[in-house]
Design an enzyme around this catalytic site. Structure first.
Site, PDB file in Angstrom:
ATOM      1  N   ASP A 265       0.853  -1.179   0.000  1.00 19.88           N
ATOM      2  CA  ASP A 265       0.000   0.000   0.000  1.00 19.88           C
ATOM      3  C   ASP A 265       0.895   1.238   0.000  1.00 19.88           C
ATOM      4  OD1 ASP A 265      -3.279   0.454   1.512  1.00 19.88           O
ATOM      5  OD2 ASP A 265      -2.188   1.660   0.068  1.00 19.88           O
TER       6      ASP A 265
HETATM    7  C1  GLC Z   1      -4.363   4.115  -0.592  1.00 15.28           C
HETATM    8  C2  GLC Z   1      -5.259   2.971  -0.150  1.00 15.28           C
HETATM    9  C3  GLC Z   1      -5.307   1.828  -1.114  1.00 15.28           C
HETATM   10  C4  GLC Z   1      -5.140   2.337  -2.542  1.00 15.28           C
HETATM   11  C5  GLC Z   1      -3.741   2.911  -2.669  1.00 15.28           C
HETATM   12  C6  GLC Z   1      -3.478   3.492  -4.063  1.00 15.28           C
HETATM   13  O1  GLC Z   1      -3.633   4.578   0.494  1.00 15.28           O
HETATM   14  O2  GLC Z   1      -5.010   2.435   1.149  1.00 15.28           O
HETATM   15  O3  GLC Z   1      -6.564   1.176  -0.921  1.00 15.28           O
HETATM   16  O4  GLC Z   1      -5.307   1.276  -3.461  1.00 15.28           O
HETATM   17  O5  GLC Z   1      -3.479   3.891  -1.680  1.00 15.28           O
HETATM   18  O6  GLC Z   1      -4.298   4.593  -4.292  1.00 15.28           O
END
Ligand code: GLC
Length: 711
Positions: A265
């Site tokens: 993440d």
């Molecule tokens: C965010 C979220 C995740 C998302 C990622 C990319 O922080 O936690 O669900 O897919 O970043 O945007």
């Protein structure tokens, strides 16, 4: 070449092709493939994106996200293919959580439909729009079971029940990938258990709860062939998921056979320092890579830390190469190694057809929680309507959180939907107060409008930003001055329907009980106004049920229907039983609760034994209108080697019946459906007695039951 339908929507990888490419790569080129960076079409994390073209040209990135559109994707891809030494193409990711340009209801809303066919249909429609904009991979489905509505990300997920969440996982994963877009099962795992509903907080999850509640939807997604997975930001019992080798490699790859790519993440690898499990970036990079996290999202930890980690012996080049090979294999499966521009030739989606799906998805996802005296549907000549509240003319809010490439200006407000449904009707309007800022200055005027009407439609609730990521709320009540507005409107005595917009169940003030109708609209998406109007006019009958137990008060949280009884289960007359002094244990609305414009009845189930255990009941439409009900089948194992929940959902199905009609509803339970995990977490089926309960929700007062004995 990409097939357009069927599970083989991707290119089968050629053995050795990725490894041969890895063998040509320098360490810097390998580290580039291990990195994904955000462009600036959307901001979805704390680190603001930089000029990604320079990173692509320098080979410092292997994939991009938050960038879309044929021209932009083509140009970024051209740089990667033509201006880097090996010309390895990028893949493009995006959070297409509930729609791309056309926004469908938020996942919590869609789950309310209890309709895997709908879940697949909207994913397919979103995939078509996203593919035409050059998207290769979606960071969806979000599969975090959630039982704490203080947590804002409940909005993005499939509700409280692991069986429903698993069906959702299968439907979404298959649909996305049959449409040629890689699905990412996220956030692995138990993110919804964040302590006190506070996003990113520590989680304490027993191995049993992990296995019985949080893991099942991810297992379903892996079994459905998910090509990617994203670990959660959080830890379980002190081990951050991003660095959890036991789960990311031991369980996911070695036991479940997952052969896709694990994408961290947003900045989660560098956040291992804040978790306190790494002293510096090389340690964090090695921990994550060794655990099984292949791609570093936005930390640049692999780029900055792996060279030193290799020098310090914290990881090995074999580990680096294996991760790079998995990423190249993903690109090969996506068809990108054969044609880096493969998706850019995808035809544009049919916008009107997609909007029609969005409208139907919204009418199927809005829950009629209360309808006293048949207040709804409204009569054809509704008289003088007063549309009041800060969500009444708020088209952009209807998209909810995580609206992808959704266009606020293309969303239909409740006000616009009503005007279209009741042309020429006398509809007055007053916002009454802001959504969130305390300001009562316009409430009196709004109450005056309400007083002169024959019915008030009161559109209240949350703004889109009040749920989703980094949007936990300690009090899940009406924001700002909306409770005062509610009081003032109800004080006029004009019959009132509440239209509640939110990313979670809200605790409404006691006065709200005086409204004779209550619709949980969640965030219905681009077609919100038309969908709400379709339900208010009766053009469509409501058929949804809440996919989460709806608390009376935040003090009841965490709250679920699937609790174990304990040794002193609640007995209202017995002081020494499990209950509060100041509130009933029962929720405001039970899991699955949702009314229709007719009335359904269920007969006691019968159980017959054969190759399966068949549970059969009869559903009757006792009302005067056609309608659709969801019938739930719960199981209870009253005596087992460990205490079992009083109800466990095992099946659900939607049934549509004409007025007065009846239908036999049959479920087949397999021996595996009777299994539970014993004290050593070994799947076990005991001989002995079992209970089956059928119902239109988990409300015990509505369940019809039978018993059978397993030899
Ligand atoms: C965010 C979220 C995740 C998302 C990622 C990319 O922080 O936690 O669900 O897919 O970043 O945007």
């Amino acid at each position: 070449m990409l097939a357009t339908t069927g599970a083989a929507a991707f290119t089968a990888p050629r053995p050795g092709r990725a490894e041969a490419l890895v063998a040509q790569m320098t360490l810097a080129e390998k580290l580039g493939q291990l990195s994904i960076l955000s462009a600036d079409y959307a901001v979805t994390g704390p680190v603001v994106p930089t000029n990604v073209d320079a990173d692509v040209r320098a080979g410092r990135v292997g994939s991009l996200f938050n960038l879309w559109g044929r021209d932009a994707v083509r140009e970024a891809q051209r740089i990667a293919v033509e201006e880097t030494r090996l010309g390895i193409p990028l893949f493009f990711g995006l959070d297409v959580i509930h729609g791309f340009r056309t926004v469908f209801p938020i996942p919590l809303a869609e789950t309310s439909a209890f309709d895997p066919g709908l879940w697949a249909e909207t994913a397919t429609a979103a995939a078509r729009e996203a593919a035409a904009a050059g998207i290769d991979l979606t960071f969806a489905p979000m599969l975090d079971v959630a039982r704490d509505p203080r947590w804002g990300r409940m909005a993005e997920g499939p509700g409280e029940d692991p069986h429903v969440a698993s069906a959702y996982a299968t439907a979404k994963t298959r649909a996305w990938q049959e449409a040629g877009i890689a699905a990412t099962a996220k956030h692995f795992v138990a993110y919804g258990a964040s302590r006190a509903g506070r996003d990113y907080a520590a989680t304490e999850v027993t191995p049993r709860t992990l296995a019985e509640v949080y893991l099942p939807p991810f297992r379903a997604a892996v079994d459905a062939g998910a090509l990617a997975l994203m670990p959660a930001f959080t830890d379980i019992d002190g081990v951050p998921l991003t660095a959890d080798r036991t789960l990311l490699t031991g369980l996911l790859r070695e036991q479940w056979g997952f052969d896709g790519v694990v994408i961290s993440d947003y900045t989660a690898i560098s956040e291992l320092l804040k978790h306190g499990v790494a002293a510096d970036i090389p340690e964090a990079a090695a921990l994550a890579l060794n655990a099984g996290t292949d791609i570093d999202m936005m930390s640049r930890a692999y780029e900055r830390g792996l060279p030193e980690a290799l020098d310090r012996g914290l990881t090995t080049m074999e580990t680096v190469d294996a991760a790079v090979a998995r990423i190249l294999t993903l690109k090969e499966r996506l068809g990108l190694l054969d044609d880096p521009y493969v998706r850019l030739s995808a035809a544009d989606a049919d916008l009107p057809a997609t909007r029609a799906i969005a409208r139907r998805a919204a009418t199927t996802s809005i829950v009629l929680l209360r309808n006293r005296g048949g207040a709804l549907p409204l009569p054809a000549a509704p008289g003088r309507l007063a549309l009041v509240g800060p969500l009444a003319d708020a088209a952009g809010e209807m998209l909810g959180p995580w609206a992808g490439a959704g266009r606020r200006e293309e969303a239909v407000s409740v006000r616009a939907g009503l005007a279209a449904a009741f042309p020429g009707a006398d509809i007055s309007f007053a916002a009454g107060c802001p959504i969130d800022l305390p300001d009562e200055s316009a409430i009196a005027a709004a109450a005056a409008v309400a007083a002169q009407a024959d019915r008030v439609l009161l559109a209240i609730g949350e703004a889109a930003w009040m749920s989703g990521e980094a949007a936990s709320r300690a009090r899940i009540d009406l924001p700002g001055s909306q409770a005062a507005l509610l009081d003032a409107v109800l004080a006029t005595g004009t019959p009132t329907t509440i239209l509640l917009f939110s990313g979670r169940p809200l605790v409404l003030p006691p006065a709200a009980d005086r409204a004779d109708a209550l619709l949980a609209c969640w965030f219905p998406g681009s077609e919100a106004g038309h969908a709400v109007a379709d339900l208010l006019t009766g053009a469509v009958s409501p058929s949804a049920g809440t996919p989460v137990t709806w608390p009376r008060d935040v003090g009841q949280i965490p709250i679920t229907y699937a609790d174990r009884p304990g040794g002193r289960p609640e007995e209202p007359a017995n002081k020494y039983s499990s209950k509060y002094l100041d509130l009933p244990n029962t929720p405001a609305f039970a899991f699955g609760h949702g009314l229709t414009y007719t009335r359904f009845a269920l007969a006691d189930p019968t159980v017959t034994r054969g190759d399966a255990i068949r549970v059969t009941t009869t559903l009757t439409n006792e009302g005067g209108r056609a309608g659709t009900a969801t019938v739930f089948l719960f199981l209870r194992d009253p005596v087992a080697r460990v205490a079992r929940p009083t109800l466990e959902l095992r099946r659900f199905t939607r049934v549509t019946l004409a007025p007065g009609a009846s239908a036999t509803v049959g479920f087949a339970l397999l021996r595996s459906d009777l299994a539970y995990l014993d004290a050593r977490l070994t799947p076990t089926v005991d001989p002995g007695e079992f209970e089956v309960h059928v119902g239109l929700s988990a409300d015990p007062s509505g369940l019809r039951s039978a018993r059978f004995t397993l030899g």
